[in-house]
Design a protein around this motif. Structure first.
Motif, PDB file in Angstrom:
ATOM      1  N   GLU A  35      -1.428  -8.470  -1.791  1.00 14.56           N
ATOM      2  CA  GLU A  35      -1.262  -8.372  -1.396  1.00 14.56           C
ATOM      3  C   GLU A  35      -1.415  -6.594  -0.259  1.00 14.56           C
ATOM      4  OE1 GLU A  35       1.758 -11.826   0.458  1.00 14.56           O
ATOM      5  OE2 GLU A  35      -0.475 -11.937   1.402  1.00 14.56           O
ATOM      6  N   HIS A  36      -0.088  -6.339  -0.855  1.00 11.11           N
ATOM      7  CA  HIS A  36      -0.068  -4.596  -0.430  1.00 11.11           C
ATOM      8  C   HIS A  36      -1.583  -4.298  -1.375  1.00 11.11           C
ATOM      9  CE1 HIS A  36       4.891  -5.550  -0.260  1.00 11.11           C
ATOM     10  NE2 HIS A  36       4.362  -5.486   1.109  1.00 11.11           N
ATOM     11  N   ILE A  39      -4.603  -5.650   1.078  1.00 12.53           N
ATOM     12  CA  ILE A  39      -4.370  -4.411   3.057  1.00 12.53           C
ATOM     13  C   ILE A  39      -4.801  -2.946   2.845  1.00 12.53           C
ATOM     14  CG2 ILE A  39      -2.155  -3.705   3.385  1.00 12.53           C
ATOM     15  CD1 ILE A  39      -2.710  -5.264   6.222  1.00 12.53           C
ATOM     16  N   THR A  42      -8.016  -2.559   2.557  1.00 12.77           N
ATOM     17  CA  THR A  42      -9.254  -2.866   3.881  1.00 12.77           C
ATOM     18  C   THR A  42      -8.735  -2.082   4.630  1.00 12.77           C
ATOM     19  OG1 THR A  42      -8.737  -5.241   3.448  1.00 12.77           O
ATOM     20  CG2 THR A  42      -8.732  -4.821   5.373  1.00 12.77           C
ATOM     21  N   THR A  43      -8.235  -1.251   4.508  1.00 16.75           N
ATOM     22  CA  THR A  43      -7.567  -0.277   5.310  1.00 16.75           C
ATOM     23  C   THR A  43      -8.298   0.907   5.515  1.00 16.75           C
ATOM     24  OG1 THR A  43      -5.410  -1.164   5.667  1.00 16.75           O
ATOM     25  CG2 THR A  43      -6.040   0.825   7.081  1.00 16.75           C
ATOM     26  N   LEU A  78      -5.897  -6.175  11.408  1.00 19.36           N
ATOM     27  CA  LEU A  78      -5.416  -4.718  11.542  1.00 19.36           C
ATOM     28  C   LEU A  78      -4.741  -4.119  13.112  1.00 19.36           C
ATOM     29  CD1 LEU A  78      -7.297  -2.692   9.665  1.00 19.36           C
ATOM     30  CD2 LEU A  78      -6.136  -3.827   8.587  1.00 19.36           C
ATOM     31  N   VAL A  81      -0.999  -7.558  12.591  1.00 17.42           N
ATOM     32  CA  VAL A  81      -0.355  -7.084  11.591  1.00 17.42           C
ATOM     33  C   VAL A  81       1.096  -7.930  11.425  1.00 17.42           C
ATOM     34  CG1 VAL A  81       0.598  -5.912   8.892  1.00 17.42           C
ATOM     35  CG2 VAL A  81      -0.961  -5.173   9.666  1.00 17.42           C
ATOM     36  N   MET A  90      -1.212 -11.761  11.071  1.00 23.74           N
ATOM     37  CA  MET A  90      -1.561 -12.252  10.358  1.00 23.74           C
ATOM     38  C   MET A  90       0.165 -12.495   9.333  1.00 23.74           C
ATOM     39  SD  MET A  90      -3.672  -9.384   8.785  1.00 23.74           S
ATOM     40  CE  MET A  90      -3.312  -9.613   7.215  1.00 23.74           C
ATOM     41  N   SER A  96       3.598  -3.719   4.776  1.00 20.26           N
ATOM     42  CA  SER A  96       1.842  -3.562   5.194  1.00 20.26           C
ATOM     43  C   SER A  96       1.806  -2.785   6.668  1.00 20.26           C
ATOM     44  CB  SER A  96       1.970  -5.033   5.258  1.00 20.26           C
ATOM     45  OG  SER A  96       2.890  -6.364   4.105  1.00 20.26           O
ATOM     46  N   VAL A 100      -0.911   0.281   6.652  1.00 12.86           N
ATOM     47  CA  VAL A 100      -2.328   0.085   7.612  1.00 12.86           C
ATOM     48  C   VAL A 100      -2.275   1.820   8.345  1.00 12.86           C
ATOM     49  CG1 VAL A 100      -3.373  -0.662   9.686  1.00 12.86           C
ATOM     50  CG2 VAL A 100      -2.694  -2.369   8.009  1.00 12.86           C
TER      51      VAL A 100
END
Length: 252
Positions: A35-36, A39, A42-43, A78, A81, A90, A96, A100
């Motif tokens: 998951e880290h 994200i 995604t960032t 974002l 979070v 989220m 996380s 970001v």
């Protein structure tokens, strides 16, 4: 929800710089969960597609650009979070949030807007707000539908926060507080819809209020040109009202 398997070590101040640290107490990218990493990707994609093409506009503070990017960040989650899922966030962990923050830190101008929204603009409500306040505002902050600002500093009170002169006095009918004062150097202040305003009740008891931009008596000046990475903007009110039953709890 992303979690870390490491147990945090308690330190006092900067004592971690002087005390011995064992390898199992360290945290590095090698410890990231899937998951880290997700994200982080995604960032990075968000930076490449939404921030990098607008760097010049951000640096020149072109109206509306930063807010537009902020709301696109909100669509991806974002800006929310660490906000619980029940409030539209989220509900991920601090790692996380730091991923970001690191990912958008390539440009200080936007990073200040983003941090002002997801950090000091949202966390006071998340950590200390009433359930009613959270229901009313938190999902809109997590999505950046509402832009947030943290209004602490004043012309005569910067780092010396308790020297603030902004007052909050209960109205004669006891139904709301009337705030009088001026705030300066407020990140996101020129575009914010919701302010966390610090004031002294009866000129003595230091606390905070949630004040909407549309409340009577609130006025915000446009951002001033600055070499700072923040977006300084005065905030003032001659008679801003905050309902007594929706004011945020004391921070003292």
């Amino acid at each position: 929800m992303a979690t870390s398997t490491l147990s945090p070590t308690k330190h006092t101040g900067g004592s971690f710089l002087l005390q011995a640290t064992s390898p199992h107490e360290l945290f590095s990218p090698e410890d990231f969960t899937e998951e880290h990493h997700a994200i982080a990707r995604t960032t990075e994609e968000f930076w490449t597609k939404e921030i990098a093409p607008h760097l010049e506009a951000l640096q020149h503070q072109e109206p509306g650009v930063a807010v537009s990017i902020l709301r696109k960040a909100g669509e991806l989650g974002l800006t929310g979070v660490v906000v619980p899922e029940k409030f539209g966030g989220m509900e991920m962990d601090l790692t996380s949030a730091m991923i970001v923050a690191e990912g958008i830190a390539k440009d200080g101008s936007y990073a200040a807007w983003h941090g002002g929204q997801s950090g000091i603009g949202t966390l006071p409500l998340l950590l200390f707000g009433t359930e009613e306040q959270k229901q009313r505002y938190l999902s809109k902050l997590a999505s950046a539908e509402l832009v947030a600002a943290y209004a602490l500093s004043e012309p005569h009170a910067g780092s010396d926060a308790l020297a603030a002169r902004t007052r909050a006095d209960l109205s004669p009918d006891g139904k709301h507080y009337i705030l009088n004062g001026q705030k300066m150097w407020i990140t996101n202040g020129g575009a914010a819809d919701l302010y966390t305003i610090f004031a002294k009740v009866d000129g003595e008891k230091f606390t905070a209020f949630l004040v909407e931009r549309k409340f009577p008596g609130v006025s915000a000046a446009p951002p001033r040109p600055s070499i700072s990475i923040t977006c300084p903007c005065p905030w003032r009110t001659s008679s801003a009202r905050s309902d007594a039953d929706t004011s945020s709890p004391s921070t003292s």
